[in-house]
Design an enzyme around this catalytic site. Sequence first.
Site, PDB file in Angstrom:
ATOM      1  N   ASN A  23       0.752  -1.080   0.233  1.00 44.27           N
ATOM      2  CA  ASN A  23       0.075  -0.172   0.036  1.00 44.27           C
ATOM      3  C   ASN A  23       0.950   1.328   0.013  1.00 44.27           C
ATOM      4  O   ASN A  23       0.476   2.149  -0.158  1.00 44.27           O
ATOM      5  CB  ASN A  23      -0.920   0.077   1.083  1.00 44.27           C
ATOM      6  CG  ASN A  23      -1.845  -0.999   0.938  1.00 44.27           C
ATOM      7  OD1 ASN A  23      -2.267  -1.468  -0.075  1.00 44.27           O
ATOM      8  ND2 ASN A  23      -2.739  -1.241   2.028  1.00 44.27           N
ATOM      9  N   CYS A 122     -16.305  -3.668  -3.934  1.00 41.09           N
ATOM     10  CA  CYS A 122     -15.569  -4.981  -4.030  1.00 41.09           C
ATOM     11  C   CYS A 122     -16.082  -5.683  -3.144  1.00 41.09           C
ATOM     12  O   CYS A 122     -17.031  -5.256  -2.331  1.00 41.09           O
ATOM     13  CB  CYS A 122     -14.188  -4.687  -4.201  1.00 41.09           C
ATOM     14  SG  CYS A 122     -13.514  -4.157  -2.495  1.00 41.09           S
TER      15      CYS A 122
HETATM   16  C1  LIG Z   1      -4.239   0.402  -1.819  1.00 42.84           C
HETATM   17  C2  LIG Z   1      -4.413   0.850  -0.295  1.00 42.84           C
HETATM   18  O1  LIG Z   1      -4.076   1.681   0.229  1.00 42.84           O
HETATM   19  N1  LIG Z   1      -5.604   0.196   0.235  1.00 42.84           N
HETATM   20  C3  LIG Z   1      -6.050   0.512   1.585  1.00 42.84           C
HETATM   21  C4  LIG Z   1      -6.715   1.872   1.872  1.00 42.84           C
HETATM   22  O2  LIG Z   1      -7.655   1.399   0.869  1.00 42.84           O
HETATM   23  P1  LIG Z   1      -8.768   2.809   0.313  1.00 42.84           P
HETATM   24  O3  LIG Z   1      -7.810   4.186   0.185  1.00 42.84           O
HETATM   25  O4  LIG Z   1      -9.579   2.713  -0.957  1.00 42.84           O
HETATM   26  O5  LIG Z   1      -9.734   3.181   1.776  1.00 42.84           O
HETATM   27  P2  LIG Z   1     -10.117   4.494   2.168  1.00 42.84           P
HETATM   28  O6  LIG Z   1      -9.366   4.913   3.126  1.00 42.84           O
HETATM   29  O7  LIG Z   1     -10.434   5.374   1.061  1.00 42.84           O
HETATM   30  O8  LIG Z   1     -11.467   4.116   2.874  1.00 42.84           O
HETATM   31  C5  LIG Z   1     -11.946   4.346   4.012  1.00 42.84           C
HETATM   32  C6  LIG Z   1     -13.515   4.497   4.167  1.00 42.84           C
HETATM   33  O9  LIG Z   1     -13.756   5.663   3.516  1.00 42.84           O
HETATM   34  C7  LIG Z   1     -14.931   5.510   2.618  1.00 42.84           C
HETATM   35  N2  LIG Z   1     -14.589   6.500   1.334  1.00 42.84           N
HETATM   36  C8  LIG Z   1     -13.472   6.475   0.753  1.00 42.84           C
HETATM   37  C9  LIG Z   1     -13.029   7.288  -0.365  1.00 42.84           C
HETATM   38  C10 LIG Z   1     -14.275   8.365  -0.719  1.00 42.84           C
HETATM   39  O10 LIG Z   1     -14.087   8.970  -1.521  1.00 42.84           O
HETATM   40  N3  LIG Z   1     -15.395   7.948   0.092  1.00 42.84           N
HETATM   41  C11 LIG Z   1     -15.635   7.234   1.065  1.00 42.84           C
HETATM   42  O11 LIG Z   1     -16.838   7.031   1.631  1.00 42.84           O
HETATM   43  C12 LIG Z   1     -14.695   4.109   2.251  1.00 42.84           C
HETATM   44  O12 LIG Z   1     -15.986   3.276   1.554  1.00 42.84           O
HETATM   45  C13 LIG Z   1     -14.427   3.358   3.581  1.00 42.84           C
HETATM   46  O13 LIG Z   1     -15.363   3.106   4.432  1.00 42.84           O
HETATM   47  O14 LIG Z   1      -7.031   2.258   2.810  1.00 42.84           O
HETATM   48  C14 LIG Z   1      -8.039   1.263   3.589  1.00 42.84           C
HETATM   49  C15 LIG Z   1      -8.234   1.489   4.754  1.00 42.84           C
HETATM   50  O15 LIG Z   1      -7.125   1.589   5.823  1.00 42.84           O
HETATM   51  C16 LIG Z   1      -7.174  -0.262   3.706  1.00 42.84           C
HETATM   52  O16 LIG Z   1      -8.107  -1.046   4.009  1.00 42.84           O
HETATM   53  C17 LIG Z   1      -6.812  -0.665   2.210  1.00 42.84           C
HETATM   54  O17 LIG Z   1      -5.924  -1.762   2.367  1.00 42.84           O
HETATM   55  C1  LIG Z   2      -8.143  -4.006   1.093  1.00 40.87           C
HETATM   56  C2  LIG Z   2      -6.865  -4.100   0.760  1.00 40.87           C
HETATM   57  O1  LIG Z   2      -6.301  -3.517  -0.382  1.00 40.87           O
HETATM   58  P1  LIG Z   2      -6.874  -2.758  -1.573  1.00 40.87           P
HETATM   59  O2  LIG Z   2      -7.454  -1.433  -0.941  1.00 40.87           O
HETATM   60  O3  LIG Z   2      -6.001  -2.818  -2.689  1.00 40.87           O
HETATM   61  O4  LIG Z   2      -8.236  -3.666  -2.015  1.00 40.87           O
HETATM   62  C3  LIG Z   2      -5.872  -4.416   1.699  1.00 40.87           C
HETATM   63  O5  LIG Z   2      -4.740  -4.494   1.175  1.00 40.87           O
HETATM   64  O6  LIG Z   2      -6.195  -5.219   2.538  1.00 40.87           O
END
Ligand SMILES: CC(=O)N[C@H]1[C@@H](OP(=O)(O)OP(=O)(O)OC[C@H]2O[C@@H](n3ccc(=O)[nH]c3=O)[C@H](O)[C@@H]2O)O[C@H](CO)[C@@H](O)[C@@H]1O
Ligand SMILES: C=C(OP(=O)(O)O)C(=O)O
Length: 425
Positions: A23, A122
Amino acid sequence: MDSIVIKGGKRLEGTVKVSGAKNAALPLLASSLLAEGASTFRNVPELADIATMGKLLSSMGCGFERGTGRKSTSITVTVPPAADLEPIAPYELVKTMRASVLVLGPLVARYGKARVSLPGGCAIGARPIDQHLMGLEKLGATISLEHGYVQAKARSRRLTGARINFDVATVTGTENLIMAAALAKGTTVLENAAREPEVEDLARSLNAMGAQIEGAGTDRIEIQGVDSLQPADHDVIPDRIEAGTFLVAAAITGGDVFVEGCVPDHLEVVIEKLREAGALIEARDGGVRVRGPKRLKAVDVKTQPFPGFPTDMQAQLMVAMAVAEGSSVVTENVFENRYMHVQELSRMGANIAVDGKTAIVKGSARLSGAPVMATDLRASASLVLAGLCAEGTTTVQRVYHLDRGYQRIEKKLRALGAEIRRVKA
Ligand SMILES: CC(=O)N[C@H]1[C@@H](OP(=O)(O)OP(=O)(O)OC[C@H]2O[C@@H](n3ccc(=O)[nH]c3=O)[C@H](O)[C@@H]2O)O[C@H](CO)[C@@H](O)[C@@H]1O
Ligand SMILES: C=C(OP(=O)(O)O)C(=O)O
């Protein structure tokens, strides 16, 4: 499709080396788009997701090469002049890896436009990207959604700095906007920014490229935009989730393992929880030593953004609770559907009841091996862990999920004494 076969009951012992963080590496590789020329990153793990990012950058016209030598961990991304780059992230690649959305910020910042497939939901939740888009609009991009794609276009030649207050602390959203703001005109302030170590690592690399970013690692990040950046030359931080997975593996097998490269500050709450559960954990030079007790004790866990307990460790910790003495309450606060491991763990004899975001885990003295499969990365990791401490044989199917985030996990666990092998399809 490959599967992993584990004969449980072996005590893990020895040293295991943590690979670079998936990540952290993914946004870093995307950040190379911000500068023409060759960016080099070391300590990049060999994972399916990294290969997907390679395909994505290559499809845009970049070079993507792993260093020569069997054990090389370096990757060089060569970014062509702006006119030769195709700023498009197609559905075929984005659907296999949501983190593809990380090219959006750099593309709009440097090329003035981008066409990136919407990642969609997802297995673990809906995962919208509204906060990424809201931020880009504030920086002066026009956003439209057409035929499943985000079309983003900078209104003037350069994006313009702005104050952006996130409704939710989003990790990739914060990363996308740091990258976009790095080349914007003027100052950008991100409020309620994600504080994860991977965000800090990205900012460290960008600053070495010539960016002016302050406050990464806190919830307020200030970025002074610059005209251009130099290519990167950066060492990726160790993977705290892989490290945490090994800590649990040692704790549940009554093992004694040195997790080399584990940064204790990145795993403070996980270490605290495992200590509370009875594991002996010492931070040492260059890593962390963990010794598991005869049987762990139940502890309650609530997932939170960093520095809270990581959602990416929830499934693994749940396995520890499934074999601990007593009952624990696990609360998943980050994603709405991250309990896919529960049904499979139940097939192995775990006693877990889910009600909304809460799971009540009643510890059983033993789990029993079974054929299992999971639909996401950390759920699959939890099944491997369950297999390590279960009686008999566990076969984990759909190993491609594991291969997204763990570099040769079976090899690393085998070196610690586990009876585990990959069966090629
Ligand atoms: C590639 C990577 O780094 N993946 C990590 C990243 O995913 P990722 O960046 O996708 O996760 P987010 O921190 O964005 O998500 C946190 C929460 O915010 C919500 N949300 C997010 C963006 C948005 O525009 N709107 C919204 O509502 C999501 O649905 C979720 O409930 O952080 C997650 C939370 O630590 C981890 O589980 C993933 O492994
Ligand atoms: C949820 C994960 O990854 P991604 O955001 O790439 O789906 C993870 O690393 O556990």
